[in-house]
Write a protein that holds these residues in place. Structure first.
Motif, PDB file in Angstrom:
ATOM      1  N   LYS A  71      11.103  -9.441 -15.821  1.00  0.00           N
ATOM      2  CA  LYS A  71       9.882  -9.623 -16.609  1.00  0.00           C
ATOM      3  C   LYS A  71       9.808 -11.023 -17.210  1.00  0.00           C
ATOM      4  O   LYS A  71       8.789 -11.705 -17.098  1.00  0.00           O
ATOM      5  CB  LYS A  71       9.818  -8.586 -17.743  1.00  0.00           C
ATOM      6  CG  LYS A  71       9.985  -7.155 -17.288  1.00  0.00           C
ATOM      7  CD  LYS A  71       9.892  -6.176 -18.437  1.00  0.00           C
ATOM      8  CE  LYS A  71      10.964  -6.309 -19.500  1.00  0.00           C
ATOM      9  NZ  LYS A  71      12.322  -5.914 -19.075  1.00  0.00           N
ATOM     10  N   SER A  72      10.911 -11.437 -17.829  1.00  0.00           N
ATOM     11  CA  SER A  72      10.913 -12.782 -18.424  1.00  0.00           C
ATOM     12  C   SER A  72      10.752 -13.848 -17.355  1.00  0.00           C
ATOM     13  O   SER A  72      10.058 -14.853 -17.564  1.00  0.00           O
ATOM     14  CB  SER A  72      12.217 -13.026 -19.174  1.00  0.00           C
ATOM     15  OG  SER A  72      12.354 -12.114 -20.227  1.00  0.00           O
ATOM     16  N   THR A  73      11.400 -13.618 -16.218  1.00  0.00           N
ATOM     17  CA  THR A  73      11.298 -14.594 -15.136  1.00  0.00           C
ATOM     18  C   THR A  73       9.848 -14.751 -14.693  1.00  0.00           C
ATOM     19  O   THR A  73       9.369 -15.875 -14.517  1.00  0.00           O
ATOM     20  CB  THR A  73      12.173 -14.150 -13.952  1.00  0.00           C
ATOM     21  OG1 THR A  73      13.501 -13.918 -14.425  1.00  0.00           O
ATOM     22  CG2 THR A  73      12.191 -15.198 -12.867  1.00  0.00           C
ATOM     23  N   MET A 129       3.636 -13.429 -23.923  1.00  0.00           N
ATOM     24  CA  MET A 129       4.488 -12.971 -25.023  1.00  0.00           C
ATOM     25  C   MET A 129       5.675 -12.207 -24.457  1.00  0.00           C
ATOM     26  O   MET A 129       5.506 -11.188 -23.802  1.00  0.00           O
ATOM     27  CB  MET A 129       3.673 -12.096 -25.975  1.00  0.00           C
ATOM     28  CG  MET A 129       2.401 -12.802 -26.459  1.00  0.00           C
ATOM     29  SD  MET A 129       1.330 -11.753 -27.456  1.00  0.00           S
ATOM     30  CE  MET A 129       2.086 -11.942 -29.047  1.00  0.00           C
ATOM     31  N   ASP A 130       6.875 -12.726 -24.710  1.00  0.00           N
ATOM     32  CA  ASP A 130       8.096 -12.133 -24.158  1.00  0.00           C
ATOM     33  C   ASP A 130       8.827 -11.328 -25.234  1.00  0.00           C
ATOM     34  O   ASP A 130       9.560 -11.900 -26.033  1.00  0.00           O
ATOM     35  CB  ASP A 130       9.006 -13.232 -23.600  1.00  0.00           C
ATOM     36  CG  ASP A 130      10.109 -12.647 -22.730  1.00  0.00           C
ATOM     37  OD1 ASP A 130      10.226 -11.411 -22.666  1.00  0.00           O
ATOM     38  OD2 ASP A 130      10.839 -13.439 -22.119  1.00  0.00           O
ATOM     39  N   GLU A 131       8.609 -10.035 -25.240  1.00  0.00           N
ATOM     40  CA  GLU A 131       9.200  -9.133 -26.241  1.00  0.00           C
ATOM     41  C   GLU A 131       9.113  -9.717 -27.647  1.00  0.00           C
ATOM     42  O   GLU A 131      10.124  -9.806 -28.349  1.00  0.00           O
ATOM     43  CB  GLU A 131      10.659  -8.825 -25.891  1.00  0.00           C
ATOM     44  CG  GLU A 131      10.800  -8.263 -24.497  1.00  0.00           C
ATOM     45  CD  GLU A 131      12.152  -7.595 -24.277  1.00  0.00           C
ATOM     46  OE1 GLU A 131      12.718  -7.065 -25.229  1.00  0.00           O
ATOM     47  OE2 GLU A 131      12.615  -7.592 -23.121  1.00  0.00           O
ATOM     48  N   PRO A 132       7.914 -10.103 -28.071  1.00  0.00           N
ATOM     49  CA  PRO A 132       7.809 -10.840 -29.332  1.00  0.00           C
ATOM     50  C   PRO A 132       8.181  -9.998 -30.548  1.00  0.00           C
ATOM     51  O   PRO A 132       8.566 -10.545 -31.567  1.00  0.00           O
ATOM     52  CB  PRO A 132       6.328 -11.230 -29.391  1.00  0.00           C
ATOM     53  CG  PRO A 132       5.635 -10.203 -28.566  1.00  0.00           C
ATOM     54  CD  PRO A 132       6.596  -9.838 -27.472  1.00  0.00           C
TER      55      PRO A 132
HETATM   56 MG   LIG Z   1      13.585 -10.622 -20.829  1.00  0.00          MG
END
Ligand SMILES: [Mg+2]
Ligand SMILES: Nc1ncnc2c1ncn2[C@@H]1O[C@H](COP(=O)(O)OP(=O)(O)O)[C@@H](O)[C@H]1O
Lengths: 250, 271
Positions: free
Chosen positions: B58-60, B171-174
Motif C-alpha cells: 500500500k505504501s509503495t 495519506m499513508d495510515e495518517p
Molecule cells: Mg505502509
C-alpha cells in the motif's frame, strides 16, 4: 547565596595562606593575585595577551567550522568521501589535538599560522564527525516530506538536512571548541611566537619567574574566557535546541 | 488580496489512473515483489481507501503515485499526464507526522508555500493562517512541535499538506498511531475538509472500519505479491459516523472478504 559561597571560598583561601602552612611562593594570597591582575591590566599586558589568544581562537575556530561543516556533509552524502575523508576524520579525531603542535611548528615555524593550524585541527575533525553523524540520523521521512512539497537537492540540504542535524552539529561545535581551546593553550605554553604573546605565554613566564600570583591570575583569566565563550557562543544555540526539540541533546 | 482569494479557491481535483504498475525491491538477501500489475482508476474528487495487511504494498503504491518512487513497469497518470516525480499537485501525509521540529507550527505550514512562486510573504502567511483555522489550531501558530499531542500533530501535518493547494491528497495510515477518540474526531474533520476543499484523496489504512467510514470506495489488497483483490463501493450518506450500524454492515462484509483470502489474524477488524 552564590556570592556568599565564592566569598567564603576566597576567605578560606586567604586564611590558609595566613596560617603559613605552605610557602607563600607556592601559594600566593588572593590579594596578591588580584594585585598582579590589576598591574597587568594597567600595563596593558593582560589585554594584549587576551586579544592575541582570543583572536587566534576565533579565527581558527571559524575556519574549522567553515571547513568542517561541508566536509561532514560530503562524507555523509557520498560513499567515496565516507571511505576516504570519513576514515581520516575518524582517525584524526582520536588524536589528542595537542599532538598537532610539533607538526605545526615544523611546517609553519614559530608563526601565527602554526597557532591557527593547531586550532583548526582541534576544531575540524569534531565538526566533520558530528555533522556526518547528524546527517545520518535525520529520519528519511523529513526529506521525503520536503520533496513532496517541491524541495529539491540544494534546498533540501539547506532547509531540511542541516537544520535537522543541528542537535548533533551543535554538540560537535562544542567539542571542537573544547579541543581547540585546550590545544591552543598547550601550543602557547610550548612555544613563543614573536608576533604575539598570548595568555599561554604569560602563564609560562609566570612559571619561569616563579611568580605564582601571575600563574594563578592567568589561570583565572583562562577560566573566565572559557565560561564566557560557552555563554556567548553556545547558549543561544542550546536555548534554541531546547525550545524547538524540547530536549538538550548536547 | 486578490491573489489570496485565487490561491484559496478550490482547484479542480485530479483523475488518477494507475496503469499496470509493478514494483520489485531488490535487497542483498532477496527480491520482494511488492506490487503486481496494479490497475486502478480514481475519479476526480473521489475518496478511495486502500486496505490490506502490512506488507501488501500500500505504501509503495502511494509513494509511486506521489512520485517518490518509480514503478518497474506500468505508469501512473494524473489527468492523463504520466507522473515522473513529486509535484505540488500531489501532497502526502505520513503515519508519523514528519513535521519539522526546528520550525514552529506556522513555519511548518509555510514550508511548502515558500516553495510556491508568485506569493508575497504576507500572502503566504494569510494562506497558512487559513489552513490552521481549517484544522482548528490557529491558536497554536507559534507553538513548537514537541509541545503538540499526536492528534494535533496530524492536524498540523494535514494543514501543511493542504497549504500548497494540491489536487490530490495521499495519506499513508495518517491516524494509525492515534488513540480511538482522537481518531474519531479526525474522521469527522477529514470528511468535512474533503467536502469543503474538493480533493481527490487516496487513503491507506489497515483498519477496515476506518476505510468504510471514509471511503467512497474501499480497495482490498493482498500480499506476496501485492495485488488488488476486491473493490467495494460504500454508499452511505456523509458525514458518516464510525459507530453507526449501517457502517458496521459494510465493514463486516469487507472484513469477511479479507478473511476469505488471508490469514485472519493479520487483519484488524476495527473496534
Ligand atoms: Mg505502509
Ligand atoms: N525500500 C524498500 N526496500 C526493500 N523492500 C521494501 C522497501 N519498501 C518496501 N519494501 C517491501 O515491499 C513490501 C511492501 O511494502 P509496503 O508498501 O511498505 O507495504 P504496506 O504499506 O502495505 O505495509 C514489503 O514486503 C516491504 O518489506
Amino acid at each position: 547565596m552564590v556570592i556568599a559561597f565564592f566569598a567564603l571560598l576566597i576567605g578560606v583561601w586567604e586564611m590558609l595562606v595566613r596560617m603559613k602552612i605552605w610557602s607563600p611562593v607556592l601559594v600566593p594570597s588572593p590579594l596578591a593575585v588580584a594585585s598582579y591582575l590589576k598591574g597587568a591590566l594597567a600595563s596593558g599586558d593582560l589585554e594584549r595577551a587576551t586579544l592575541v589568544t582570543v583572536r587566534r581562537l576565533l579565527i581558527g575556530y571559524a575556519l574549522g567550522l567553515v571547513l568542517g561543516l561541508p566536509l561532514g556533509l560530503l562524507t555523509a552524502r557520498f560513499k567515496f568521501c565516507e571511505a576516504t575523508l570519513g576514515v581520516i576524520a575518524l582517525g584524526l579525531q582520536t588524536l589528542p589535538s595537542v599532538c598537532w603542535v610539533p607538526l605545526a611548528l615544523l611546517w609553519f615555524g614559530q608563526t601565527e599560522a602554526a597557532m591557527l593550524f593547531v586550532v583548526i585541527m582541534g576544531t575540524l575533525w569534531s565538526v566533520v564527525i558530528a555533522t556526518d553523524n547528524g546527517v545520518r540520523t535525520v529520519p528519511p521521512i523529513y526529506a521525503r516530506a520536503a520533496r513532496t512539497m517541491g524541495s529539491k537537492q540544494w534546498h533540501t540540504w539547506a532547509k531540511v538536512i542541516v537544520p535537522a542535524s543541528l542537535p548533533f552539529i551543535v554538540s560537535g561545535m562544542k567539542q571542537g571548541w573544547a579541543f581547540a581551546w585546550r590545544s591552543l593553550m598547550a601550543a602557547e605554553i610550548y612555544v613563543t611566537i614573536l608576533t604575539g604573546f598570548g595568555l599561554g605565554n604569560l602563564l609560562n613566564y609566570g612559571r619561569e619567574l616563579q611568580a605564582m600570583d601571575q600563574v594563578i591570575g592567568i589561570m583565572l583569566v583562562i577560566i573566565v574566557i572559557g565560561l564566557l565563550a560557552d555563554k556567548i557562543l553556545f547558549s543561544p544555540w542550546e536555548r534554541f535546541l531546547y525550545r524547538r526539540w524540547g530536549t538538550a541533546k548536547s | 488580496m486578490m491573489a489570496i482569494r485565487d490561491e484559496l479557491q478550490n482547484v479542480q481535483p485530479v483523475k488518477l489512473v494507475v496503469d499496470g504498475v509493478s514494483k520489485w525491491f531488490r535487497t542483498r538477501r532477496a527480491t520482494v515483489h511488492a506490487l503486481d500489475n496494479i490497475s486502478l482508476n480514481i475519479h476526480e474528487g473521489e475518496f478511495v481507501c486502500l486496505v490490506g495487511p502490512s506488507g501488501c504494498g500500500k505504501s509503495t503504491l502511494l509513494n509511486i503515485i506521489a512520485g517518490l518512487e518509480m514503478p518497474d513497469t506500468g505508469q501512473v497518470l494524473a489527468d492523463g499526464k504520466p507522473v515522473t516525480g513529486p509535484g505540488r499537485d500531489r501532497m502526502m501525509m505520513f503515519q508519523e507526522s514528519a513535521l519539522f521540529p526546528w520550525l514552529d507550527v506556522m513555519d511548518n505550514v509555510m514550508f511548502g508555500l515558500k516553495l510556491k512562486p508568485n506569493l508575497s510573504p504576507s500572502e503566504r502567511r494569510e494562506v497558512a493562517k487559513y489552513y490552521l483555522e481549517l484544522v482548528g489550531l490557529s491558536k497554536f501558530a507559534n507553538a513548537n512541535i514537541h509541545e503538540l499531542s499526536g492528534g494535533m500533530k496530524q492536524r498540523i501535518a494535514l494543514a501543511r499538506a493542504l497549504a500548497p493547494n494540491p489536487r490530490v491528497l495521499l495519506m499513508d495510515e495518517p491516524f494509525g498511531a492515534l488513540d480511538a477518540l482522537t481518531r474519531e474526531q479526525l474522521y469527522g474533520d477529514i470528511q468535512r475538509i474533503w467536502q469543503e476543499r474538493k480533493k481527490t484523496i487516496v487513503f491507506v489504512t489497515h483498519n477496515v472500519r476506518e476505510a468504510t467510514c471514509l471511503g467512497d470506495r474501499v480497495i482490498l489488497f493482498s500480499p506476496h505479491p501485492g495485488r488488488i483483490q476486491e473493490k467495494f463501493g460504500v454508499e452511505l450518506p456523509r458525514p458518516r459516523d464510525i459507530n453507526s450500524v449501517a457502517l458496521a454492515k459494510y465493514s463486516t462484509e469487507i472484513t469477511r472478504a479479507l478473511k476469505r483470502h488471508l490469514n485472519p489474524e493479520l487483519v484488524e477488524v476495527g473496534e
